[in-house]
Scaffold this motif. Structure first.
Motif, PDB file in Angstrom:
ATOM      1  N   ASN A  83       1.137  -0.960   0.002  1.00 47.00           N
ATOM      2  CA  ASN A  83       0.262  -0.401   0.091  1.00 47.00           C
ATOM      3  C   ASN A  83       1.010   1.362  -0.385  1.00 47.00           C
ATOM      4  O   ASN A  83       0.692   1.905  -0.851  1.00 47.00           O
ATOM      5  N   CYS A  84       1.452   1.231   0.833  1.00 48.05           N
ATOM      6  CA  CYS A  84       2.233   2.296   0.744  1.00 48.05           C
ATOM      7  C   CYS A  84       3.945   2.877   0.216  1.00 48.05           C
ATOM      8  O   CYS A  84       4.889   3.693   0.385  1.00 48.05           O
ATOM      9  N   ARG A  85       4.790   1.491  -0.054  1.00 48.85           N
ATOM     10  CA  ARG A  85       5.034   1.413  -0.177  1.00 48.85           C
ATOM     11  C   ARG A  85       7.059   0.923   0.678  1.00 48.85           C
ATOM     12  O   ARG A  85       7.978   1.041   0.048  1.00 48.85           O
ATOM     13  N   MET A  86       6.467   1.044   1.989  1.00 47.70           N
ATOM     14  CA  MET A  86       7.807   0.998   2.796  1.00 47.70           C
ATOM     15  C   MET A  86       7.978   0.273   2.903  1.00 47.70           C
ATOM     16  O   MET A  86       7.039  -0.718   2.868  1.00 47.70           O
ATOM     17  N   CYS A  99       2.184   2.169   6.545  1.00 52.69           N
ATOM     18  CA  CYS A  99       0.988   2.836   6.371  1.00 52.69           C
ATOM     19  C   CYS A  99      -0.057   2.042   7.553  1.00 52.69           C
ATOM     20  O   CYS A  99       0.566   0.554   8.708  1.00 52.69           O
ATOM     21  N   GLN A 101      -2.108  -0.628   6.419  1.00 53.28           N
ATOM     22  CA  GLN A 101      -1.822  -2.067   5.925  1.00 53.28           C
ATOM     23  C   GLN A 101      -0.134  -2.622   6.437  1.00 53.28           C
ATOM     24  O   GLN A 101      -0.202  -3.548   6.307  1.00 53.28           O
TER      25      GLN A 101
END
Ligand SMILES: [Zn+2]
Ligand SMILES: [Zn+2]
Lengths: 177, 369
Positions: A83-86, A99, A101
């Motif tokens: 979702n947040c690509r972290m 996030c 998610q």
């Protein structure tokens, strides 16, 4: 105004506590953060030196990063949140999630970490009001499992918490009948 | 504090002050005002909850536009909630740095929120008892503040606001982990309950660390005046719960309450010991502090906090008479650097401020004792 000092153990968070630790037999003052303070009990009980404490912390964080069953396979390292690509590596660096998610993507990495921090990875507190209407009560069976776990770990204070909570919930249910 | 119209127009020349902002500086925070009765050991109680919106990246990871959209959603929700009707909303961009600092001094916002260069929003009710920070470490940090030891009332207040917000916003929550927060140290309840406690006698006896160890060291954090990562000033400590997961809010609050009561009791005992064993020494310290407050020409805020702590102790021990503890506590608010710049138009120069602080203190103390 506020003077900020880094934690001398993790060098990551702001130091919030002063403790006295033993270093080469001499008492030294250390500034440490909340997280590391949770391991403070070690210093007092075992009277380990500062370096031993740091070493413990290193192993502890290594255990956190791997799953418990497979501690040297750091599988979390390659994960990223869809979702947040972290990437998980960023979480390892600054200790903050990207996030909501992330909690499900990194669930298996987070569970042991949360257990270390809080002594539990299961929420038993309040729920947002919209969810309370659907599912009003925490699962009493799950709480009983947590109770047995706490007893087996000889964490009696925590066990008492669960005992009280289960008693309150059962009482509430009986009152409803 | 007189001449406010003139002051306001002058200030407006320098920078635009958002409407409604001065209201807060012209009043004594309600939590402080009501603290006047009885116990001068526990000054105030605060409960804050960390909440996030689902899916949207958290402040540390989000782009500025995403944070702005969080602000919009919160603004809309606040606009629809009855108990928020009287809240004033300030966008962080509109707050001049000086006023941000003053909000930190009033404990309305955290130092971290004030420092971060991210789009943010502050909402405060007129009494300063309920507040919301948008885009601190979490999307929402909501807080309730009460005078004295009042954890259950603070919990009642903040739950009410939390319930309303959760009807209007998609709050990130799972049955397994509870409320999902940026930092795993807040996961679960997302709750940090804290009290501000004045412990001069325990500090003097160098018994703070010992007392902390004795009273549940793993569950309780002891911090400085402005919260996480700040120094202890004026023997005032912030005591709060450490754990947030695997316990109910009520159980966390009950435990903190027990610890707070215990600290309070031990402080009372330490005070009694001082009176029994070191009467002259403690009188000497208190009267010396009074003498400095009555005559100093230069006073730093650190020094001020040191002496005000002794005066409060002197009043509590009935060694000093004629000083009103509420007036002393008000001085604690209004002699902080940003407050002095706003209320007394002191310059940002530290020495000029120390001169003015000494003057304000002299005037106040000489007129009331
Ligand atoms: Zn640390
Ligand atoms: Zn994520």
């Amino acid at each position: 105004m506020a003077k900020k000092q880094r934690c001398q153990i993790c060098e990551m968070h702001s130091a919030t506590l002063r403790i006295k630790a033993l270093k080469n037999g001499a008492e030294v003052e250390m500034h440490i953060c909340d997280d590391c303070a949770r391991f403070k009990g070690l210093v007092e009980k075992g009277r380990e030196s500062e370096s031993e404490l740091a070493a413990f912390f290193k192993t502890a964080s290594q255990n956190i990063l791997g799953t418990e069953a497979d501690s040297d396979n750091l599988q979390g390292k390659n994960l990223s949140c869809s979702n947040c690509r972290m990437p998980f590596t960023k979480f390892q660096q600054d200790g903050l999630l990207g996030c909501s998610q992330c909690y499900s993507v990194f669930q298996y990495e987070l569970e042991p970490l949360l257990k270390r921090i809080h002594g539990s990875a299961k929420h038993i507190g309040s729920r947002p009001r919209p969810l309370r209407i659907i599912a009003n009560q925490p699962d009493i069976e799950a709480l009983k499992q947590e109770l047995h776990l706490a007893i087996s770990q000889e964490n009696f204070e925590r066990a008492a918490d669960f005992r009280d909570l289960i008693r309150d919930l059962e009482q509430e249910e009986n009152n409803k009948k | 504090m007189k001449n406010s119209t003139k002051k306001r127009s002058e200030a407006a020349e320098k920078e635009a002050i958002p409407e409604g902002l001065m209201h807060y500086f012209n009043q004594v925070p309600v939590w402080l005002d009501r603290a006047a009765e009885g116990d001068n050991i526990i000054l105030s109680t605060r409960i804050r909850l960390a909440r996030n919106l689902t899916k949207l990246p958290l402040p540390g990871q989000a782009r500025r536009e995403q944070l702005k959209s969080v602000i919009q959603k919160v603004k809309k929700a606040v606009g629809e909630i009855k108990i928020c009707r009287e809240m004033a909303l300030f966008s962080k961009d509109d707050l001049p740095p000086l006023y941000k600092n003053a909000f930190v001094e009033r404990r309305i916002i955290s130092p971290a929120f004030s420092e971060a260069d991210l789009p943010g929003l502050v909402a405060i009710d007129p009494d300063e008892q309920l507040g919301i920070m948008v885009n601190e470490e979490d999307h929402l940090r909501i807080q309730a503040v009460q005078a004295g030891l009042s954890l259950h009332e603070a919990w009642r207040q903040i739950s009410r606001l939390d319930d309303e917000l959760s009807e209007h916003l998609d709050v990130a929550f799972t049955p397994q982990f509870g409320y999902l927060t940026s930092c795993p140290t807040n996961t679960g309840t997302g709750m940090r309950a804290s009290i501000l406690i004045h412990l001069p006698a325990l500090s003097m006896a160098d018994e703070i660390d010992k007392t902390i160890k004795k009273l549940a060291p793993n569950e309780i954090a002891v911090r400085g005046f402005y919260g996480e990562g700040t120094d202890v000033v004026g023997n005032i400590y912030q005591i709060s719960n450490q754990l947030t997961l695997g316990r109910t809010e009520t159980s966390l609050i009950n435990r903190l309450e027990i610890v707070a009561d215990k600290f309070s009791e031990m402080e009372q005992e330490a005070r009694q010991r001082l009176l029994d064993q070191q009467k002259v020494e403690i009188e000497d310290r208190i009267f010396r502090s009074l003498a400095v407050m009555k005559s100093a020409r230069l006073m730093s805020s650190h020094e001020f906090m040191k002496y005000i702590s002794m005066l409060l102790l002197g009043v509590d021990l009935e060694i000093l008479s004629g000083l009103n503890p509420l007036e002393l506590k008000k001085l604690m608010i209004y002699t902080q650097p940003a407050h002095m710049q706003i209320m007394y138009k002191s310059s940002a120069d530290a020495q000029a401020r120390d001169i003015l602080r000494a003057e304000i203190v002299r005037q106040k103390i000489n007129s009331s004792s």
